[in-house]
Motif scaffolding. Structure first.
Motif, short mmCIF file in Angstrom:
data_model
loop_
_atom_site.label_atom_id
_atom_site.label_comp_id
_atom_site.label_asym_id
_atom_site.label_seq_id
_atom_site.Cartn_x
_atom_site.Cartn_y
_atom_site.Cartn_z
N ASN A 1 0.86 -1.18 0.00
CA ASN A 1 0.00 0.00 0.00
C ASN A 1 0.90 1.23 0.00
O ASN A 1 1.31 1.69 1.06
CB ASN A 1 -0.92 0.00 1.23
N GLU A 2 1.19 1.75 -1.15
CA GLU A 2 2.09 2.90 -1.27
C GLU A 2 1.33 4.21 -1.50
O GLU A 2 1.74 5.04 -2.28
CB GLU A 2 3.12 2.65 -2.38
N GLY A 3 0.21 4.37 -0.80
CA GLY A 3 -0.53 5.62 -0.85
C GLY A 3 -1.64 5.62 -1.88
O GLY A 3 -1.71 4.76 -2.75
N ASP A 4 -2.52 6.58 -1.73
CA ASP A 4 -3.64 6.75 -2.65
C ASP A 4 -3.80 8.24 -2.89
O ASP A 4 -4.31 8.94 -2.00
CB ASP A 4 -4.91 6.14 -2.07
N PRO A 5 -3.36 8.79 -4.00
CA PRO A 5 -2.80 8.05 -5.14
C PRO A 5 -1.41 7.50 -4.81
O PRO A 5 -0.73 8.02 -3.92
CB PRO A 5 -2.72 9.10 -6.25
N ARG A 6 -1.03 6.46 -5.52
CA ARG A 6 0.25 5.80 -5.28
C ARG A 6 1.40 6.77 -5.50
O ARG A 6 1.42 7.54 -6.45
CB ARG A 6 0.40 4.60 -6.21
N GLU A 7 2.38 6.70 -4.61
CA GLU A 7 3.59 7.50 -4.76
C GLU A 7 4.38 7.02 -5.98
O GLU A 7 4.24 5.87 -6.40
CB GLU A 7 4.47 7.37 -3.52
N PHE B 1 2.88 -3.56 -9.20
CA PHE B 1 1.76 -2.62 -9.24
C PHE B 1 1.03 -2.60 -10.59
O PHE B 1 0.11 -1.81 -10.77
CB PHE B 1 2.21 -1.22 -8.85
#
Length: 80
Positions: free
Chosen positions: A17-23, A79
């Protein structure tokens, strides 16, 4: 947390889970209570460092630069 590779006791990994939106693509490096994060593009750049000495950070950045294509491929595969 997918581990891409290990080097001299350091774990090179990213989080599912690299953030939302993804980093943007980056890699975390961890070892014995120390951690760092490197952006992979447009240039390899240290995002943060917690508890690594300057010499170790320099060497870790060299490893990330040397294996950047492998790290980017692992990121993109995971991803995709």
């Amino acid at each position: 947390m997918p581990v891409v590779f290990r080097w001299k006791g350091h774990r090179f990994h990213f989080f599912a889970n690299e953030g939302d939106p993804r980093e943007p693509a980056h890699i975390h490096v961890s070892r014995a209570g120390a951690t760092a994060k490197f952006w992979l593009s447009p240039e390899v750049e240290l995002a943060y460092d917690r508890n690594f000495d300057a010499r170790t950070i320099k060497r870790l950045q060299e490893v990330v630069e040397e294996r950047r294509a492998e790290l980017e491929d692992a990121w993109n595969d995971f991803f995709a």
